[in-house]
Motif scaffolding. Structure first.
Motif, short mmCIF file in Angstrom:
data_model
loop_
_atom_site.label_atom_id
_atom_site.label_comp_id
_atom_site.label_asym_id
_atom_site.label_seq_id
_atom_site.Cartn_x
_atom_site.Cartn_y
_atom_site.Cartn_z
N MET A 1 3.63 2.78 -8.23
CA MET A 1 2.82 2.48 -7.05
C MET A 1 2.17 3.76 -6.52
O MET A 1 2.76 4.84 -6.60
CB MET A 1 3.67 1.86 -5.95
N ASN A 2 0.98 3.59 -6.02
CA ASN A 2 0.23 4.70 -5.45
C ASN A 2 -0.27 4.28 -4.08
O ASN A 2 -0.77 3.17 -3.92
CB ASN A 2 -0.93 5.05 -6.39
N MET A 3 -0.06 5.13 -3.10
CA MET A 3 -0.56 4.83 -1.76
C MET A 3 -1.35 6.00 -1.22
O MET A 3 -0.89 7.14 -1.28
CB MET A 3 0.60 4.51 -0.82
N ASN A 4 -2.56 5.71 -0.76
CA ASN A 4 -3.37 6.72 -0.10
C ASN A 4 -3.41 6.37 1.39
O ASN A 4 -3.71 5.24 1.75
CB ASN A 4 -4.82 6.70 -0.63
N MET A 5 -3.10 7.34 2.21
CA MET A 5 -3.10 7.10 3.65
C MET A 5 -4.07 8.06 4.32
O MET A 5 -3.97 9.28 4.14
CB MET A 5 -1.70 7.34 4.21
N PHE B 1 -4.12 2.60 5.10
CA PHE B 1 -3.62 2.85 3.75
C PHE B 1 -4.33 1.98 2.73
O PHE B 1 -4.90 0.94 3.03
CB PHE B 1 -2.11 2.59 3.68
N GLU B 2 -4.28 2.45 1.50
CA GLU B 2 -4.69 1.65 0.34
C GLU B 2 -3.55 1.76 -0.65
O GLU B 2 -3.02 2.85 -0.85
CB GLU B 2 -5.94 2.21 -0.32
N VAL B 3 -3.18 0.66 -1.28
CA VAL B 3 -2.07 0.72 -2.22
C VAL B 3 -2.49 0.11 -3.55
O VAL B 3 -3.31 -0.81 -3.60
CB VAL B 3 -0.83 -0.01 -1.62
N SER B 4 -2.00 0.68 -4.62
CA SER B 4 -2.22 0.07 -5.93
C SER B 4 -0.89 0.05 -6.68
O SER B 4 0.00 0.85 -6.38
CB SER B 4 -3.26 0.84 -6.74
N TYR B 5 -0.74 -0.89 -7.59
CA TYR B 5 0.49 -0.96 -8.37
C TYR B 5 0.14 -1.25 -9.82
O TYR B 5 -0.87 -1.89 -10.11
CB TYR B 5 1.44 -2.02 -7.80
C1 NAG Z 1 -6.08 7.22 -4.14
O1 NAG Z 1 -6.93 8.33 -4.31
C2 NAG Z 1 -7.01 8.79 -5.65
C3 NAG Z 1 -7.86 10.05 -5.65
O2 NAG Z 1 -9.05 9.87 -4.94
C4 NAG Z 1 -7.58 7.69 -6.53
O3 NAG Z 1 -7.61 8.11 -7.87
C5 NAG Z 1 -6.71 6.44 -6.42
O4 NAG Z 1 -7.27 5.38 -7.13
C6 NAG Z 1 -6.56 6.04 -4.95
N1 NAG Z 1 -5.62 4.95 -4.84
C7 NAG Z 1 -5.85 3.84 -4.14
C8 NAG Z 1 -4.75 2.86 -4.08
O5 NAG Z 1 -6.90 3.63 -3.58
#
Ligand code: NAG
Ligand code: NAG
Length: 213
Positions: A122-126, A144-148
């Motif tokens: 999982m990746n979260m950008n806040m 936030f944005e989250v990806s899994y």
């Molecule tokens: C978060 O930021 C990184 C770098 O900009 C990007 O590669 C990634 O897709 C982003 N993740 C989400 C969940 O938006």
């Protein structure tokens, strides 16, 4: 020349070290009361009605954060984005009620669901702002944005599917487990969105616990 070589060796050592260490998230985020809620993310209910399948889930538990391994972490004060990436094996459980259709077949039943997920990253950008309170500065995550990404596999067990009709249940379970990526993408996104929202609250509380200076 001498210093270039020195830098190169440092870089190689660093790469090797990163690969052979694994940093549990719970060590990284220790000493915070907010982390008691980390291992016990529970969602009361979630109703999914998507592409024909009507799934009501209650008492949804996400287990496995205790073993999460940190892959990447960064705070950028220029763009005001903090990002965290981790992976873990997770088990999602809930009570379900199902109606509608899946894979063009009726799918009904009511019971308990268990979904072991092997190696989910999982990746979260806040996005955050720096706030000041009592003369101290804090990071205050705003959004936030989250990806899994499930790297290995997910497996579905819906007990009492078709109210106990074993033949229909076996057929549907085979379809689900053969097409686990479709299910975890199309339906899992609703669960991970809720999970992400809860995780965001944990990170936010954590950030607000510690002043920058
Ligand atoms: C978060 O930021 C990184 C770098 O900009 C990007 O590669 C990634 O897709 C982003 N993740 C989400 C969940 O938006
Ligand atoms: C986990 O959270 C749920 C709901 O918030 C609560 O009812 C339960 O007691 C908690 N369990 C533990 C072990 O903290």
């Amino acid at each position: 020349m001498g210093s270039l070589l020195y830098l190169a060796i440092i870089a190689i050592q660093f790469t090797i070290s990163l690969a052979s260490w694994s940093i549990p998230m719970k060590c990284f985020f220790r000493d915070s009361k907010s982390l008691n809620s980390f291992n016990n993310i529970t969602i009361n209910s979630l109703n999914v009605n998507h592409d024909g399948w009507i799934l009501q889930a209650n008492d949804i538990k996400f287990l496995g954060m205790d073993n999460a391994i940190l892959d990447d972490f960064g705070i950028n004060f220029d763009t005001k984005v903090a990002q965290i990436t981790f992976h873990t094996d997770m088990v999602v459980t809930y009570n379900y009620k199902s109606d509608g259709t899946l894979f063009s077949k009726p799918i009904m039943g009511e019971g308990f669901t268990e979904v072991p997920i092997k190696n989910v990253q999982m990746n979260m950008n806040m996005t955050f702002e720096v706030i000041e309170k009592d003369g101290k500065k804090y990071i205050n995550p705003k959004d936030f944005e989250v990806s899994y990404n499930i790297k290995d596999k997910a497996e579905f067990t819906f007990s009492n599917l078709y109210y106990g009709d074993k033949e229909q249940s076996d057929t549907m379970h085979s379809l689900m487990n053969e097409n686990w990526r479709y299910i975890t993408t199309e339906y899992g996104k609703f669960f991970f969105a809720e999970f992400g929202a809860n995780l965001f609250i944990v990170f936010k509380n954590y950030a607000l616990d510690f002043s920058l200076c």
